[in-house]
Each structure stands twice: as C-alpha cells, then as structure tokens.
Design a protein around this motif. Structure first.
Motif, PDB file in Angstrom:
ATOM      1  N   ALA A   1       0.836  -1.206   0.000  1.00 32.89           N
ATOM      2  CA  ALA A   1       0.000   0.000   0.000  1.00 32.89           C
ATOM      3  C   ALA A   1       0.869   1.254   0.000  1.00 32.89           C
ATOM      4  O   ALA A   1       0.584   2.226  -0.706  1.00 32.89           O
ATOM      5  CB  ALA A   1      -0.948  -0.011   1.199  1.00 32.89           C
ATOM      6  N   GLY A   2       1.936   1.259   0.773  1.00 35.16           N
ATOM      7  CA  GLY A   2       2.851   2.407   0.812  1.00 35.16           C
ATOM      8  C   GLY A   2       3.543   2.631  -0.522  1.00 35.16           C
ATOM      9  O   GLY A   2       3.629   3.752  -1.016  1.00 35.16           O
ATOM     10  N   VAL A   3       4.011   1.549  -1.132  1.00 32.47           N
ATOM     11  CA  VAL A   3       4.692   1.653  -2.419  1.00 32.47           C
ATOM     12  C   VAL A   3       3.718   2.131  -3.496  1.00 32.47           C
ATOM     13  O   VAL A   3       4.051   2.986  -4.322  1.00 32.47           O
ATOM     14  CB  VAL A   3       5.347   0.298  -2.804  1.00 32.47           C
ATOM     15  N   SER A   4       2.508   1.602  -3.501  1.00 36.17           N
ATOM     16  CA  SER A   4       1.545   2.008  -4.521  1.00 36.17           C
ATOM     17  C   SER A   4       1.169   3.482  -4.365  1.00 36.17           C
ATOM     18  O   SER A   4       0.965   4.182  -5.357  1.00 36.17           O
ATOM     19  CB  SER A   4       0.305   1.123  -4.480  1.00 36.17           C
ATOM     20  N   GLY A   5       1.094   3.972  -3.138  1.00 37.29           N
ATOM     21  CA  GLY A   5       0.802   5.395  -2.919  1.00 37.29           C
ATOM     22  C   GLY A   5       1.894   6.285  -3.496  1.00 37.29           C
ATOM     23  O   GLY A   5       1.612   7.303  -4.135  1.00 37.29           O
ATOM     24  N   VAL A   6       3.136   5.911  -3.291  1.00 41.48           N
ATOM     25  CA  VAL A   6       4.263   6.674  -3.834  1.00 41.48           C
ATOM     26  C   VAL A   6       4.248   6.623  -5.360  1.00 41.48           C
ATOM     27  O   VAL A   6       4.451   7.632  -6.038  1.00 41.48           O
ATOM     28  CB  VAL A   6       5.601   6.146  -3.270  1.00 41.48           C
ATOM     29  N   LEU A   7       3.998   5.440  -5.912  1.00 40.45           N
ATOM     30  CA  LEU A   7       3.974   5.290  -7.369  1.00 40.45           C
ATOM     31  C   LEU A   7       2.852   6.095  -8.003  1.00 40.45           C
ATOM     32  O   LEU A   7       3.036   6.721  -9.045  1.00 40.45           O
ATOM     33  CB  LEU A   7       3.852   3.815  -7.755  1.00 40.45           C
ATOM     34  N   ILE A   8       1.682   6.110  -7.376  1.00 39.53           N
ATOM     35  CA  ILE A   8       0.551   6.876  -7.919  1.00 39.53           C
ATOM     36  C   ILE A   8       0.891   8.363  -7.929  1.00 39.53           C
ATOM     37  O   ILE A   8       0.638   9.061  -8.912  1.00 39.53           O
ATOM     38  CB  ILE A   8      -0.735   6.591  -7.119  1.00 39.53           C
ATOM     39  N   ASP A   9       1.496   8.857  -6.856  1.00 41.35           N
ATOM     40  CA  ASP A   9       1.878  10.262  -6.785  1.00 41.35           C
ATOM     41  C   ASP A   9       2.916  10.596  -7.860  1.00 41.35           C
ATOM     42  O   ASP A   9       2.829  11.627  -8.530  1.00 41.35           O
ATOM     43  CB  ASP A   9       2.421  10.579  -5.390  1.00 41.35           C
ATOM     44  N   THR A  10       3.891   9.740  -8.056  1.00 35.54           N
ATOM     45  CA  THR A  10       4.939   9.966  -9.057  1.00 35.54           C
ATOM     46  C   THR A  10       4.364   9.949 -10.474  1.00 35.54           C
ATOM     47  O   THR A  10       4.667  10.818 -11.289  1.00 35.54           O
ATOM     48  CB  THR A  10       6.044   8.895  -8.927  1.00 35.54           C
ATOM     49  N   VAL A  11       3.534   8.987 -10.772  1.00 32.57           N
ATOM     50  CA  VAL A  11       2.935   8.886 -12.108  1.00 32.57           C
ATOM     51  C   VAL A  11       2.039  10.084 -12.385  1.00 32.57           C
ATOM     52  O   VAL A  11       2.032  10.626 -13.500  1.00 32.57           O
ATOM     53  CB  VAL A  11       2.159   7.552 -12.257  1.00 32.57           C
ATOM     54  N   THR A  12       1.301  10.560 -11.393  1.00 27.30           N
ATOM     55  CA  THR A  12       0.451  11.738 -11.572  1.00 27.30           C
ATOM     56  C   THR A  12       1.303  12.966 -11.884  1.00 27.30           C
ATOM     57  O   THR A  12       0.964  13.751 -12.775  1.00 27.30           O
ATOM     58  CB  THR A  12      -0.402  11.985 -10.316  1.00 27.30           C
ATOM     59  N   GLY A  13       2.404  13.139 -11.177  1.00 24.46           N
ATOM     60  CA  GLY A  13       3.306  14.269 -11.436  1.00 24.46           C
ATOM     61  C   GLY A  13       3.898  14.218 -12.834  1.00 24.46           C
ATOM     62  O   GLY A  13       3.962  15.233 -13.537  1.00 24.46           O
ATOM     63  N   ILE A  14       4.320  13.048 -13.257  1.00 23.82           N
ATOM     64  CA  ILE A  14       4.886  12.895 -14.600  1.00 23.82           C
ATOM     65  C   ILE A  14       3.817  13.164 -15.655  1.00 23.82           C
ATOM     66  O   ILE A  14       4.063  13.832 -16.661  1.00 23.82           O
ATOM     67  CB  ILE A  14       5.500  11.494 -14.765  1.00 23.82           C
ATOM     68  N   SER A  15       2.627  12.665 -15.440  1.00 20.39           N
ATOM     69  CA  SER A  15       1.534  12.872 -16.385  1.00 20.39           C
ATOM     70  C   SER A  15       1.206  14.351 -16.542  1.00 20.39           C
ATOM     71  O   SER A  15       1.011  14.841 -17.660  1.00 20.39           O
ATOM     72  CB  SER A  15       0.305  12.102 -15.922  1.00 20.39           C
ATOM     73  N   ASN A  16       1.157  15.082 -15.438  1.00 17.14           N
ATOM     74  CA  ASN A  16       0.885  16.517 -15.498  1.00 17.14           C
ATOM     75  C   ASN A  16       1.990  17.256 -16.250  1.00 17.14           C
ATOM     76  O   ASN A  16       1.718  18.162 -17.036  1.00 17.14           O
ATOM     77  CB  ASN A  16       0.714  17.098 -14.094  1.00 17.14           C
ATOM     78  N   SER A  17       3.242  16.871 -16.025  1.00 22.40           N
ATOM     79  CA  SER A  17       4.367  17.501 -16.722  1.00 22.40           C
ATOM     80  C   SER A  17       4.295  17.250 -18.216  1.00 22.40           C
ATOM     81  O   SER A  17       4.544  18.141 -19.023  1.00 22.40           O
ATOM     82  CB  SER A  17       5.697  16.974 -16.179  1.00 22.40           C
ATOM     83  N   VAL A  18       3.965  16.026 -18.607  1.00 16.11           N
ATOM     84  CA  VAL A  18       3.857  15.690 -20.029  1.00 16.11           C
ATOM     85  C   VAL A  18       2.715  16.476 -20.670  1.00 16.11           C
ATOM     86  O   VAL A  18       2.850  16.984 -21.787  1.00 16.11           O
ATOM     87  CB  VAL A  18       3.662  14.163 -20.210  1.00 16.11           C
ATOM     88  N   ASP A  19       1.588  16.608 -19.994  1.00 13.57           N
ATOM     89  CA  ASP A  19       0.463  17.379 -20.523  1.00 13.57           C
ATOM     90  C   ASP A  19       0.845  18.843 -20.743  1.00 13.57           C
ATOM     91  O   ASP A  19       0.535  19.431 -21.775  1.00 13.57           O
ATOM     92  CB  ASP A  19      -0.743  17.304 -19.593  1.00 13.57           C
ATOM     93  N   GLN A  20       1.535  19.419 -19.759  1.00  7.43           N
ATOM     94  CA  GLN A  20       1.928  20.816 -19.856  1.00  7.43           C
ATOM     95  C   GLN A  20       2.933  21.010 -20.986  1.00  7.43           C
ATOM     96  O   GLN A  20       2.814  21.932 -21.781  1.00  7.43           O
ATOM     97  CB  GLN A  20       2.519  21.300 -18.539  1.00  7.43           C
ATOM     98  N   ARG A  21       3.925  20.157 -21.068  1.00  9.50           N
ATOM     99  CA  ARG A  21       4.946  20.266 -22.126  1.00  9.50           C
ATOM    100  C   ARG A  21       4.327  20.031 -23.501  1.00  9.50           C
ATOM    101  O   ARG A  21       4.706  20.670 -24.472  1.00  9.50           O
ATOM    102  CB  ARG A  21       6.078  19.265 -21.866  1.00  9.50           C
TER     103      ARG A  21
END
Length: 150
Positions: free
Chosen positions: A20-40
């Motif tokens: 559960a801890g690892v999945s929470g970190v991964l979800i946060d990281t993937v969301t950040g990367i996704s937002n960066s890709v959308d903006q770029r």
C-alpha cells in the motif's frame, strides 16, 4: 498448526502495508509525470503552430544610413495569430539585443497567418561596407536574415 499461521498472518499483513505504501508513492509519481507531459505537450503544440519567415530581399537596401533604421518584413507562415507588438519580438542585430523596434501590420489589423509585419529597428550604427545579421524571435520560433550594407 497455530505456530505456522500466526507468523504467516503477520508477514501477510506486513506485505499488504508495504504494498500500500509503495503504490501510494507510485501513484503520486505517475500523476506528477503525467501533469508535466500534458503541460509540455501544450507548449510544444504552440511552438509547432508558430512559424515566421523574413521575406525582405537581402539584396535590397534594407538599411537607411541617414536615419540609422533597418526595415524588414516578416510573414506569419504559421497556423495561429501572433502578437504584433514590439514586446512580442526579440530582435538581435549583430549580436546586440535591440529595444528600439516599431511594428506595424502591413495587410490587416492583426498578425494573422499569411499576414506581414513591418519591423523598423532604429538607433543602429551599422558599419559599411559589411555583412550583417538579424535574428527575429517570436514565441520561440526564430528566423535569421543576413544582409549587406554597402
């Protein structure tokens, strides 16, 4: 039987907590990367739709030595309307940034695709005879124009 099931239960619960801890970190990281890709992606889309072309003739007299004024014509060959104000341009002449720039749309009220803007760069002291370089930058698109002052 109880000796085996209690440690197994503890290991099972521990593995669920870690997962559960690892999945929470991964979800946060993937969301950040996704937002960066959308903006770029939006920035790249704007740059792709922006294109200019200096259409002045390099052999014509684009520099007036009497008034120290360089006049060039720039065409919007992109797909979107661009700002036709002096603040919307970065002008560099012979490696010197120019701030005394006057702009005017030649064929319309706005600088729409296929329209032309006249740039008048004043207070220049270009040596003659010599080759010179003008760089025009608009919204990330740049164009270089080389001309000769005789």
């Amino acid at each position: 039987m109880a000796d085996i099931s209690v440690p197994s239960l503890i290991l099972f619960i521990a593995s669920i907590v870690v997962a559960a801890g690892v999945s929470g970190v991964l979800i946060d990281t993937v969301t950040g990367i996704s937002n960066s890709v959308d903006q770029r992606g939006g920035d790249v889309s704007t740059e792709i739709r922006t294109d200019i072309e200096v259409i002045s003739d390099a052999d014509a007299s684009v520099y007036n030595e009497t008034s120290d004024t360089l006049t060039v014509y720039v065409k919007n060959t992109g797909l979107r309307t661009l700002p036709a104000t002096s603040g919307g341009f970065d002008i560099i002449v012979d490696a010197q940034y120019q701030t005394d720039v006057t702009t005017s749309v030649v064929d319309g009220a706005e600088w729409r695709p296929s329209n032309v803007v006249r740039l008048e760069i004043t207070n220049l002291d270009l040596t003659s005879p010599d080759d010179h370089r003008l760089k025009v930058v608009v919204d990330g698109d740049e164009e270089v124009f080389e001309f000769y002052v005789s």
